[in-house]
Motif scaffolding. Structure first.
Motif, PDB file in Angstrom:
ATOM      1  N   UNK A   7       0.836  -1.192   0.000  1.00 39.49           N
ATOM      2  CA  UNK A   7       0.000   0.000   0.000  1.00 39.49           C
ATOM      3  C   UNK A   7       0.865   1.233   0.000  1.00 39.49           C
ATOM      4  N   UNK A   8       0.265   2.361   0.376  1.00 38.66           N
ATOM      5  CA  UNK A   8       1.016   3.602   0.403  1.00 38.66           C
ATOM      6  C   UNK A   8       2.132   3.527   1.443  1.00 38.66           C
ATOM      7  N   UNK A  13       0.726  10.780   3.981  1.00 38.33           N
ATOM      8  CA  UNK A  13      -0.354  11.398   4.750  1.00 38.33           C
ATOM      9  C   UNK A  13      -1.743  10.966   4.289  1.00 38.33           C
ATOM     10  N   UNK A  14      -1.807  10.170   3.236  1.00 38.55           N
ATOM     11  CA  UNK A  14      -3.095   9.847   2.623  1.00 38.55           C
ATOM     12  C   UNK A  14      -3.482   8.384   2.830  1.00 38.55           C
ATOM     13  N   UNK A  15      -3.103   7.829   3.976  1.00 31.03           N
ATOM     14  CA  UNK A  15      -3.421   6.438   4.280  1.00 31.03           C
ATOM     15  C   UNK A  15      -4.930   6.226   4.423  1.00 31.03           C
ATOM     16  N   UNK A  16      -5.614   7.219   4.965  1.00 26.90           N
ATOM     17  CA  UNK A  16      -7.045   7.103   5.208  1.00 26.90           C
ATOM     18  C   UNK A  16      -7.837   7.809   4.124  1.00 26.90           C
ATOM     19  N   UNK A 282      -1.181   1.993  -5.028  1.00 19.01           N
ATOM     20  CA  UNK A 282      -2.197   2.935  -4.568  1.00 19.01           C
ATOM     21  C   UNK A 282      -3.547   2.379  -4.995  1.00 19.01           C
ATOM     22  N   UNK A 283      -4.289   1.831  -4.034  1.00 18.55           N
ATOM     23  CA  UNK A 283      -5.537   1.172  -4.386  1.00 18.55           C
ATOM     24  C   UNK A 283      -5.242  -0.021  -5.274  1.00 18.55           C
ATOM     25  N   UNK A 284      -5.919  -0.078  -6.422  1.00 18.93           N
ATOM     26  CA  UNK A 284      -5.692  -1.177  -7.365  1.00 18.93           C
ATOM     27  C   UNK A 284      -4.552  -0.886  -8.340  1.00 18.93           C
TER      28      UNK A 284
END
Length: 311
Positions: A7-8, A13-16, A282-284
């Motif tokens: 994942x990230x 800062x954009x984990x959520x 990042x996501x898919x």
């Protein structure tokens, strides 16, 4: 050496999920684009270019204290979480040579090759790590837009913009004889032709339930495609990087297509370069950073001592 990620990056800062309440407070214009996504959560229409641009303005202001950001029509609009991820992994490369501490401030010099009109990597690099950035760009209109961002945010002392005047060159004409760079980064053209780029836009639009490919899939020709696609571009970058082997600690580029990696790694092996492949997600969406250095480890450690560890 291969580094994998599910994942990230942990420092991203954009984990959520996006906090649209805070983002709308930062940039009230975003409110017009926020809606319920059908699952009881707030979101925007990511196929709407105005919505995505305004989201970027809010993210950059609320998370990175970048007050001014805009993008002329027709240019590639970047996704902030994925772009800042690249920077975090590059920071890790430097930390390995610096007693596991990320060197920050203007003593670290980054070169962004092909910064585009959005100037996203230089803006984020100086905001997150205080690095000094040189940004190069071929398109005169993109250069003008990027320079405006530098001036609006009063970053003339932190970001230097250079125009590349020869489309056959990447580093030549940009890296001068006395320049030293700790890192280079690049998000190379992905497609091999304008037709392939259009087909890719159509697939993205279909996945988002739209059929208008002019929505959020803009990009000037040199941003989206070149002869031979990303594989040819990165091969050329690797070849040219040899001429600057003692002026750059770590070269790097995104590689979107996994099938391009083995040939690039083989090219670097033949040149005797150290290399690292860093997986990102990042996501898919999956991507990877290919980083290489012509300096042996002992020289890298001396570089770090001279550049970042001055007393």
């Amino acid at each position: 050496m291969n580094i994998s990620s599910k994942g990230l990056h942990s420092r991203n800062k954009h984990q959520q999920a996006y906090d649209f309440t805070a983002l709308c407070a930062a940039v009230p214009a975003l409110t017009a684009f926020v809606r319920d996504n059908g699952y009881g959560l707030l979101s925007i229409d990511f196929a709407n270019p105005d919505a995505v641009k305004t989201l970027n303005q809010a993210l950059l202001k609320q998370q990175y204290s970048i007050e001014h950001w805009q993008l002329p029509d027709g240019f590639l609009c970047p996704a902030v979480p994925g772009r800042v991820d690249y920077l975090h992994y590059l920071a890790d490369l430097l930390a390995v040579l610096n007693k596991n501490k990320i060197p920050t401030g203007a003593k670290v010099q980054l070169l962004d090759t092909g910064c585009g009109a959005n100037l996203i990597y230089p803006l984020l690099a100086q905001a997150e790590y205080g690095w000094k950035v040189t940004a190069s760009e071929l398109d005169p209109q993109a250069v003008n837009a990027a320079q405006q961002l530098i001036e609006q945010n009063q970053l003339q002392q932190k970001i230097t913009l250079k125009q590349q005047h020869n489309s056959d060159h990447i580093f030549q004409g940009i890296i001068q004889p006395n320049d030293l760079f700790d890192l280079t980064l690049c998000n190379p053209p992905f497609h091999t032709s304008a037709e392939q780029a259009l087909a890719g836009s159509e697939r993205k639009a279909k996945n988002l339930g739209h059929h208008n490919t002019t929505l959020n899939f803009a990009g000037r020709c040199h941003e989206l495609w070149c002869d031979g696609g990303e594989a040819a571009f990165i091969r050329r970058m690797i070849d040219e990087s040899q001429s600057y082997a003692q002026q750059v600690l770590w070269f790097s580029s995104l590689v979107s297509k996994q099938e391009n990696v083995p040939a690039l790694q083989q090219q670097l092996k033949k040149l005797g370069a150290q290399q690292q492949l860093i997986a990102m997600q990042q996501g898919n969406k999956q991507s990877r950073i290919l980083a290489w250095s012509f300096m042996p480890e002992k020289q890298q450690l001396l570089w770090a001592q001279f550049r970042w560890q001055k007393k």
